[in-house]
Design a protein around this motif. Structure first.
Motif, short mmCIF file in Angstrom:
data_model
loop_
_atom_site.label_atom_id
_atom_site.label_comp_id
_atom_site.label_asym_id
_atom_site.label_seq_id
_atom_site.Cartn_x
_atom_site.Cartn_y
_atom_site.Cartn_z
N MET A 1 34.10 -17.56 -12.80
CA MET A 1 34.52 -16.65 -11.75
C MET A 1 33.31 -16.22 -10.92
SD MET A 1 36.89 -13.32 -12.23
CE MET A 1 35.98 -11.85 -11.88
N ARG A 2 33.50 -16.18 -9.62
CA ARG A 2 32.43 -15.78 -8.71
C ARG A 2 32.24 -14.28 -8.74
NH1 ARG A 2 34.40 -16.40 -3.14
NH2 ARG A 2 35.07 -14.29 -3.42
N THR A 3 30.97 -13.85 -8.68
CA THR A 3 30.63 -12.44 -8.48
C THR A 3 29.84 -12.36 -7.19
OG1 THR A 3 30.54 -12.04 -10.86
CG2 THR A 3 29.47 -10.42 -9.44
N LEU A 4 30.36 -11.59 -6.25
CA LEU A 4 29.71 -11.44 -4.95
C LEU A 4 29.16 -10.03 -4.84
CD1 LEU A 4 29.17 -13.02 -2.34
CD2 LEU A 4 31.30 -12.07 -1.44
N ILE A 5 27.85 -9.93 -4.62
CA ILE A 5 27.16 -8.64 -4.60
C ILE A 5 26.50 -8.43 -3.24
CG2 ILE A 5 25.35 -7.24 -5.68
CD1 ILE A 5 25.69 -9.14 -8.18
N MET A 6 26.83 -7.32 -2.59
CA MET A 6 26.12 -6.96 -1.37
C MET A 6 24.87 -6.19 -1.79
SD MET A 6 28.99 -6.01 1.51
CE MET A 6 29.20 -4.33 1.02
N ILE A 7 23.72 -6.58 -1.28
CA ILE A 7 22.47 -5.90 -1.60
C ILE A 7 21.80 -5.49 -0.29
CG2 ILE A 7 21.19 -8.08 -1.81
CD1 ILE A 7 19.54 -6.68 -4.07
N ALA A 8 21.40 -4.22 -0.22
CA ALA A 8 20.82 -3.70 1.03
C ALA A 8 20.00 -2.47 0.75
CB ALA A 8 21.94 -3.35 2.02
N ALA A 9 19.11 -2.17 1.69
CA ALA A 9 18.44 -0.88 1.75
C ALA A 9 18.90 -0.24 3.05
CB ALA A 9 16.92 -1.05 1.74
N ALA A 10 19.49 0.95 2.95
CA ALA A 10 20.05 1.62 4.12
C ALA A 10 19.67 3.09 4.10
CB ALA A 10 21.57 1.46 4.16
N ALA A 11 19.40 3.62 5.28
CA ALA A 11 19.05 5.04 5.42
C ALA A 11 20.29 5.91 5.19
CB ALA A 11 18.47 5.28 6.80
N GLU A 12 20.08 7.21 5.18
CA GLU A 12 21.19 8.15 5.01
C GLU A 12 22.28 7.94 6.06
OE1 GLU A 12 21.59 10.31 2.57
OE2 GLU A 12 19.60 10.39 1.67
N ASN A 13 21.88 7.55 7.28
CA ASN A 13 22.84 7.29 8.35
C ASN A 13 23.25 5.81 8.40
OD1 ASN A 13 20.38 6.36 9.34
ND2 ASN A 13 20.78 7.02 11.44
N ASN A 14 23.02 5.09 7.30
CA ASN A 14 23.35 3.67 7.13
C ASN A 14 22.53 2.73 7.99
OD1 ASN A 14 25.17 3.84 5.00
ND2 ASN A 14 26.81 4.45 6.37
N ALA A 15 21.47 3.22 8.62
CA ALA A 15 20.59 2.35 9.40
C ALA A 15 19.96 1.29 8.49
CB ALA A 15 19.50 3.16 10.08
N LEU A 16 19.95 0.06 8.99
CA LEU A 16 19.32 -1.05 8.27
C LEU A 16 18.04 -1.52 8.95
CD1 LEU A 16 22.46 -3.31 7.66
CD2 LEU A 16 21.14 -2.12 5.90
N GLY A 17 18.05 -1.55 10.28
CA GLY A 17 16.89 -2.07 10.97
C GLY A 17 17.01 -1.93 12.47
N LYS A 18 15.94 -2.38 13.13
CA LYS A 18 15.89 -2.38 14.59
C LYS A 18 15.10 -3.61 15.03
CE LYS A 18 14.15 0.13 18.55
NZ LYS A 18 15.10 0.57 19.48
#
Length: 171
Positions: A1-18
């Motif tokens: 069975m597949r396991t799909l994991i979202m991995i991220a670093a996000a700020a309090e306001n969900n910002a990821l980058g610019k």
């Protein structure tokens, strides 16, 4: 069975980058990312892939792009043109969604788990964001706080979310 994991670093306001760059430098988060994703397939959008100086070692990269002529000449790099194509390549294994914002939104309903590094700051000039985490679908199962120190300008918390049993992945 597949396991799909979202991995991220996000700020309090969900910002990821610019401008296809991270807004912070957190060496311990990079170490954790490497530890969790090494040996697995990582799925990303073209812009996320192009933000790396070269492919990340010991991981198969699956790049999603609308550009039918997009080509990458590295081993362990596969180009596809939809999330469905990417998911067809990760049957019966663990795979990670690593960004960017559009790919996270597309993959959220298919994902089983979220490994989030919540950066304790807001970045109002960001242009890429992580989707809001719907508490009806996701349950926090683990968290670990990391304070600021000489190598980390921002405090952050590693948070693991798992999909609640009663929420259907394929809505």
């Amino acid at each position: 069975m597949r396991t799909l994991i979202m991995i991220a670093a996000a700020a309090e306001n969900n910002a990821l980058g610019k401008d296809n760059e991270l807004l912070w430098h957190l060496p311990d988060d990079f170490k954790r990312f490497k530890q969790l994703t090494t040996g697995h397939k990582i799925i990303m959008g073209r812009k996320t892939y192009e933000s790396f100086p070269k492919p990340l070692p010991n991981r198969t990269h699956i790049i999603i792009t609308r550009d039918k002529d997009y080509f990458v000449s590295f081993e362990d790099v596969i180009v596809v043109h939809s999330l469905d194509e990417a998911l067809a390549l990760v049957k019966n294994e663990i795979a990670f969604i690593i960004g960017g914002g559009e790919i996270y939104k597309l993959a959220e309903k298919q994902s089983d788990k979220i490994e989030l590094t919540r950066v304790h700051a807001n970045f109002n000039d960001a242009d890429t964001f992580f989707p809001e985490i719907d508490e009806d679908c996701w349950m926090m199962t683990k968290q670990e706080f990391h304070p600021t120190d000489e190598r980390h300008k921002f405090s952050f918390t590693y948070i693991t979310y798992e999909r609640k049993n009663n929420s259907l992945k394929n809505l």
